[in-house]
Design a protein around this motif. Structure first.
Motif, PDB file in Angstrom:
ATOM      1  N   GLU A  42       0.828  -1.212   0.000  1.00  0.00           N
ATOM      2  CA  GLU A  42       0.000   0.000   0.000  1.00  0.00           C
ATOM      3  C   GLU A  42       0.865   1.267   0.000  1.00  0.00           C
ATOM      4  O   GLU A  42       0.471   2.284  -0.545  1.00  0.00           O
ATOM      5  CB  GLU A  42      -0.933  -0.021   1.219  1.00  0.00           C
ATOM      6  N   ALA A  88       1.528   5.720  -8.288  1.00  0.00           N
ATOM      7  CA  ALA A  88       0.319   6.526  -8.512  1.00  0.00           C
ATOM      8  C   ALA A  88      -0.644   6.227  -7.382  1.00  0.00           C
ATOM      9  O   ALA A  88      -1.067   5.083  -7.209  1.00  0.00           O
ATOM     10  CB  ALA A  88      -0.310   6.155  -9.843  1.00  0.00           C
ATOM     11  N   TYR A  89      -0.975   7.244  -6.613  1.00  0.00           N
ATOM     12  CA  TYR A  89      -1.814   7.007  -5.441  1.00  0.00           C
ATOM     13  C   TYR A  89      -2.665   8.236  -5.170  1.00  0.00           C
ATOM     14  O   TYR A  89      -2.160   9.357  -5.205  1.00  0.00           O
ATOM     15  CB  TYR A  89      -0.922   6.711  -4.223  1.00  0.00           C
ATOM     16  N   ASP A  90      -3.935   8.031  -4.913  1.00  0.00           N
ATOM     17  CA  ASP A  90      -4.848   9.140  -4.621  1.00  0.00           C
ATOM     18  C   ASP A  90      -4.736  10.249  -5.667  1.00  0.00           C
ATOM     19  O   ASP A  90      -4.644  11.433  -5.334  1.00  0.00           O
ATOM     20  CB  ASP A  90      -4.572   9.702  -3.212  1.00  0.00           C
ATOM     21  N   LYS A  91      -4.760   9.840  -6.919  1.00  0.00           N
ATOM     22  CA  LYS A  91      -4.653  10.816  -8.007  1.00  0.00           C
ATOM     23  C   LYS A  91      -5.955  11.598  -8.136  1.00  0.00           C
ATOM     24  O   LYS A  91      -7.018  11.143  -7.704  1.00  0.00           O
ATOM     25  CB  LYS A  91      -4.341  10.095  -9.323  1.00  0.00           C
ATOM     26  N   TYR A 125      -7.799  10.866 -13.696  1.00  0.00           N
ATOM     27  CA  TYR A 125      -8.848   9.897 -14.042  1.00  0.00           C
ATOM     28  C   TYR A 125      -9.478  10.271 -15.391  1.00  0.00           C
ATOM     29  O   TYR A 125      -9.836   9.403 -16.180  1.00  0.00           O
ATOM     30  CB  TYR A 125      -9.929   9.857 -12.952  1.00  0.00           C
ATOM     31  N   GLY A 143     -10.805   0.808  -4.877  1.00  0.00           N
ATOM     32  CA  GLY A 143      -9.381   0.650  -5.178  1.00  0.00           C
ATOM     33  C   GLY A 143      -8.664   1.985  -5.235  1.00  0.00           C
ATOM     34  O   GLY A 143      -7.765   2.185  -6.054  1.00  0.00           O
ATOM     35  N   ILE A 152     -10.209   0.813  -0.034  1.00  0.00           N
ATOM     36  CA  ILE A 152      -8.875   0.285  -0.338  1.00  0.00           C
ATOM     37  C   ILE A 152      -8.546  -0.882   0.596  1.00  0.00           C
ATOM     38  O   ILE A 152      -9.250  -1.114   1.574  1.00  0.00           O
ATOM     39  CB  ILE A 152      -7.781   1.381  -0.189  1.00  0.00           C
ATOM     40  N   LEU A 153      -7.444  -1.557   0.304  1.00  0.00           N
ATOM     41  CA  LEU A 153      -7.095  -2.718   1.124  1.00  0.00           C
ATOM     42  C   LEU A 153      -6.595  -2.288   2.497  1.00  0.00           C
ATOM     43  O   LEU A 153      -6.838  -2.959   3.492  1.00  0.00           O
ATOM     44  CB  LEU A 153      -6.021  -3.560   0.424  1.00  0.00           C
ATOM     45  N   ALA A 157     -11.586  -2.324   2.648  1.00  0.00           N
ATOM     46  CA  ALA A 157     -12.487  -3.389   2.182  1.00  0.00           C
ATOM     47  C   ALA A 157     -11.899  -4.018   0.933  1.00  0.00           C
ATOM     48  O   ALA A 157     -11.552  -3.300  -0.011  1.00  0.00           O
ATOM     49  CB  ALA A 157     -13.861  -2.804   1.860  1.00  0.00           C
ATOM     50  N   ASP A 158     -11.769  -5.324   0.944  1.00  0.00           N
ATOM     51  CA  ASP A 158     -11.348  -6.026  -0.270  1.00  0.00           C
ATOM     52  C   ASP A 158     -12.587  -6.179  -1.150  1.00  0.00           C
ATOM     53  O   ASP A 158     -13.415  -7.065  -0.931  1.00  0.00           O
ATOM     54  CB  ASP A 158     -10.765  -7.395   0.095  1.00  0.00           C
ATOM     55  N   CYS A 159     -12.708  -5.285  -2.108  1.00  0.00           N
ATOM     56  CA  CYS A 159     -13.949  -5.204  -2.888  1.00  0.00           C
ATOM     57  C   CYS A 159     -14.069  -6.306  -3.928  1.00  0.00           C
ATOM     58  O   CYS A 159     -15.033  -6.338  -4.690  1.00  0.00           O
ATOM     59  CB  CYS A 159     -14.059  -3.840  -3.554  1.00  0.00           C
ATOM     60  N   ARG A 213     -10.276   2.161 -10.577  1.00  0.00           N
ATOM     61  CA  ARG A 213      -9.049   2.322 -11.359  1.00  0.00           C
ATOM     62  C   ARG A 213      -7.906   1.937 -10.430  1.00  0.00           C
ATOM     63  O   ARG A 213      -7.297   2.768  -9.778  1.00  0.00           O
ATOM     64  CB  ARG A 213      -8.898   3.777 -11.817  1.00  0.00           C
ATOM     65  N   MET A 214      -7.665   0.632 -10.364  1.00  0.00           N
ATOM     66  CA  MET A 214      -6.646   0.164  -9.422  1.00  0.00           C
ATOM     67  C   MET A 214      -5.250   0.204 -10.032  1.00  0.00           C
ATOM     68  O   MET A 214      -4.277  -0.105  -9.364  1.00  0.00           O
ATOM     69  CB  MET A 214      -6.974  -1.251  -8.965  1.00  0.00           C
ATOM     70  N   TYR A 236      -4.947  -9.667 -11.192  1.00  0.00           N
ATOM     71  CA  TYR A 236      -6.139 -10.459 -10.890  1.00  0.00           C
ATOM     72  C   TYR A 236      -6.483 -11.272 -12.134  1.00  0.00           C
ATOM     73  O   TYR A 236      -6.128 -10.877 -13.251  1.00  0.00           O
ATOM     74  CB  TYR A 236      -7.307  -9.542 -10.492  1.00  0.00           C
TER      75      TYR A 236
HETATM   76  C1  LIG Z   1      -2.044   1.944  -7.640  1.00  0.00           C
HETATM   77  S1  LIG Z   1      -3.159   2.259  -6.335  1.00  0.00           S
HETATM   78  C2  LIG Z   1      -4.354   3.182  -7.256  1.00  0.00           C
HETATM   79  C3  LIG Z   1      -5.011   4.243  -6.404  1.00  0.00           C
HETATM   80  C4  LIG Z   1      -6.036   5.140  -7.104  1.00  0.00           C
HETATM   81  N1  LIG Z   1      -7.081   4.392  -7.738  1.00  0.00           N
HETATM   82  C5  LIG Z   1      -5.408   6.077  -8.092  1.00  0.00           C
HETATM   83  O1  LIG Z   1      -5.597   5.895  -9.288  1.00  0.00           O
HETATM   84  O2  LIG Z   1      -4.726   7.020  -7.650  1.00  0.00           O
HETATM   85  C6  LIG Z   1      -3.942   0.661  -6.161  1.00  0.00           C
HETATM   86  C7  LIG Z   1      -4.984   0.606  -5.058  1.00  0.00           C
HETATM   87  O3  LIG Z   1      -5.818  -0.532  -5.291  1.00  0.00           O
HETATM   88  C8  LIG Z   1      -6.239  -1.003  -4.030  1.00  0.00           C
HETATM   89  N2  LIG Z   1      -6.730  -2.377  -4.185  1.00  0.00           N
HETATM   90  C9  LIG Z   1      -6.114  -3.441  -4.764  1.00  0.00           C
HETATM   91  N3  LIG Z   1      -6.899  -4.541  -4.695  1.00  0.00           N
HETATM   92  C10 LIG Z   1      -8.042  -4.130  -4.064  1.00  0.00           C
HETATM   93  C11 LIG Z   1      -9.229  -4.787  -3.688  1.00  0.00           C
HETATM   94  N4  LIG Z   1      -9.397  -6.088  -3.944  1.00  0.00           N
HETATM   95  N5  LIG Z   1     -10.197  -4.080  -3.050  1.00  0.00           N
HETATM   96  C12 LIG Z   1     -10.020  -2.761  -2.771  1.00  0.00           C
HETATM   97  N6  LIG Z   1      -8.911  -2.078  -3.110  1.00  0.00           N
HETATM   98  C13 LIG Z   1      -7.937  -2.759  -3.744  1.00  0.00           C
HETATM   99  C14 LIG Z   1      -5.017  -0.899  -3.163  1.00  0.00           C
HETATM  100  O4  LIG Z   1      -5.375  -0.902  -1.786  1.00  0.00           O
HETATM  101  C15 LIG Z   1      -4.438   0.444  -3.652  1.00  0.00           C
HETATM  102  O5  LIG Z   1      -4.913   1.480  -2.841  1.00  0.00           O
END
Ligand SMILES: C[S@@+](CC[C@H](N)C(=O)[O-])C[C@H]1O[C@@H](n2cnc3c(N)ncnc32)[C@H](O)[C@@H]1O
Length: 248
Positions: A30, A35-38, A43, A79, A101-102, A121-123, A148-149, A156
Motif C-alpha cells: 500500500e 500513482a496514489y490518490d490521483k 482519471y 481501489g 482500499i485494502l 475493504a477487499d472489494c 481504477r486500481m 487479478y
Molecule cells: C495503484 S493504487 C491506485 C489508487 C487510485 N485508484 C489512483 O488511481 O490514484 C492501487 C490501489 O488498489 C487497491 N486495491 C487493490 N486490490 C483491491 C481490492 N481487492 N479491493 C479494494 N482495493 C484494492 C489498493 O489498496 C491500492 O490502494
C-alpha cells in the motif's frame, strides 16, 4: 499443560503469524504505489476514450448527466482513497463519497473532508463488498463509481467469468441512472481476450436501451510484456429497465 492444549496453542500461533505476514505484505504494498490518490484530471485522461462526452470531459459529463442527483449524489472509488478524485468535482454535487482500499495509510487517519470516508475493504470479495455496502448508508446505492486500481488490478485473473463477476458486483451497487468507469485486469490469453471483447461488444450493441456501455483496449502498463497484452477501460450506465445482473 496437556498435549492437546499445547497443540491448540501451536495452531493459534500459526494462524496469528500468517495473519501478520499477510497484513505486513499488504502494508508494504500500500505504501509502494507510484500513482496514489490521483485527482480527477488524472482519471479524466485515463478514461477519456470511453467518456461519452469528450468535449465536456469527465467532470462535466458526470455532473450534467446526473444533475437531478445534485446535492444527493453518492460517489465511490473502489481501489483508491478517492480523496483527491472527489475533491475535483463541484463541492455541492456530492452528498457522500467513499474510497475503498485494502489498507488505510497513516496519513489518512484524520480526514478534514467531512463528506468523505476511507474504508478498508477487499472489494473483490463478498465480505469487502458487504462492508462497502454497509458504509453507503441510505438505500445502499451509488450514483457514480470509479474502479481504477492501475497496478493493483493487473494480476487479478482475467477470465471472462472473473471479469463478469467483478463488473457485476460493482454494477449491482449502482442506482438506476447511475454509472461507473472501470479498468479490467490485463487480458493475456488470446482466447479469453477475444471472448471478453466479444461480450463487451455484445453488451454495447444489444442491451435494448437499458444499459449504456463503451469500452476501449489500452496497452498493458506492465514493462516487457507482449504488445498484444491489453486491459479494457469500461464505461457502464444502468438505465430504467436494466436487468438486476449484467447479461453474460
Ligand atoms: C495503484 S493504487 C491506485 C489508487 C487510485 N485508484 C489512483 O488511481 O490514484 C492501487 C490501489 O488498489 C487497491 N486495491 C487493490 N486490490 C483491491 C481490492 N481487492 N479491493 C479494494 N482495493 C484494492 C489498493 O489498496 C491500492 O490502494
Amino acid at each position: 499443560m496437556s498435549g492437546d492444549q499445547i497443540k491448540l496453542m501451536g495452531n493459534w500461533r500459526k494462524i496469528l503469524n500468517s495473519r501478520d505476514r499477510i497484513s505486513g505484505r499488504n502494508r508494504d504494498l500500500e505504501y509502494s504505489w507510484d500513482a496514489y490518490d490521483k485527482g480527477l484530471q488524472d482519471y479524466s485522461i485515463f478514461f477519456e476514450k470511453v467518456c461519452p462526452d469528450k468535449k465536456a470531459g469527465l467532470k462535466l459529463f458526470v455532473e450534467n448527466t446526473l444533475s437531478d442527483r445534485r446535492g444527493q449524489a453518492v460517489g465511490v472509488d473502489v481501489g483508491g482513497p478517492g480523496l483527491m478524485l472527489f475533491q475535483g468535482f463541484d463541492p455541492n454535487f456530492f452528498y457522500k463519497t467513499i474510497g475503498a482500499i485494502l489498507l488505510k495509510r497513516y496519513e489518512y487517519s484524520e480526514i478534514l473532508d467531512e463528506k468523505h470516508t476511507i474504508i478498508e475493504a477487499d472489494c473483490l470479495k463478498a465480505r469487502g463488498l458487504r462492508r462497502l455496502k454497509n458504509s453507503l448508508g441510505g438505500d445502499g446505492k451509488v450514483d457514480i463509481l470509479f474502479e481504477r486500481m492501475l497496478g493493483g488490478i493487473k494480476n487479478y485473473p482475467a477470465s471472462p467469468e472473473y471479469l463478469w463477476s467483478l463488473l457485476n458486483n460493482l454494477y449491482k451497487l449502482l442506482r438506476t441512472g447511475g454509472m461507473m468507469f472501470a479498468q479490467s485486469p490485463d487480458l493475456r490469453g488470446k482466447e479469453d481476450k477475444q471472448n471478453i471483447q466479444n461480450w463487451l461488444d455484445n453488451l454495447q450493441n444489444n442491451s435494448c436501451g437499458s444499459l449504456e456501455l463503451k469500452h476501449a483496449s489500452m496497452p498493458s502498463m506492465v514493462h516487457n510484456v507482449p504488445k498484444e497484452d491489453v486491459y479494457e477501460i469500461i464505461y457502464l450506465r444502468k438505465l430504467e429497465g436494466a436487468p438486476d445482473d449484467l447479461p453474460r
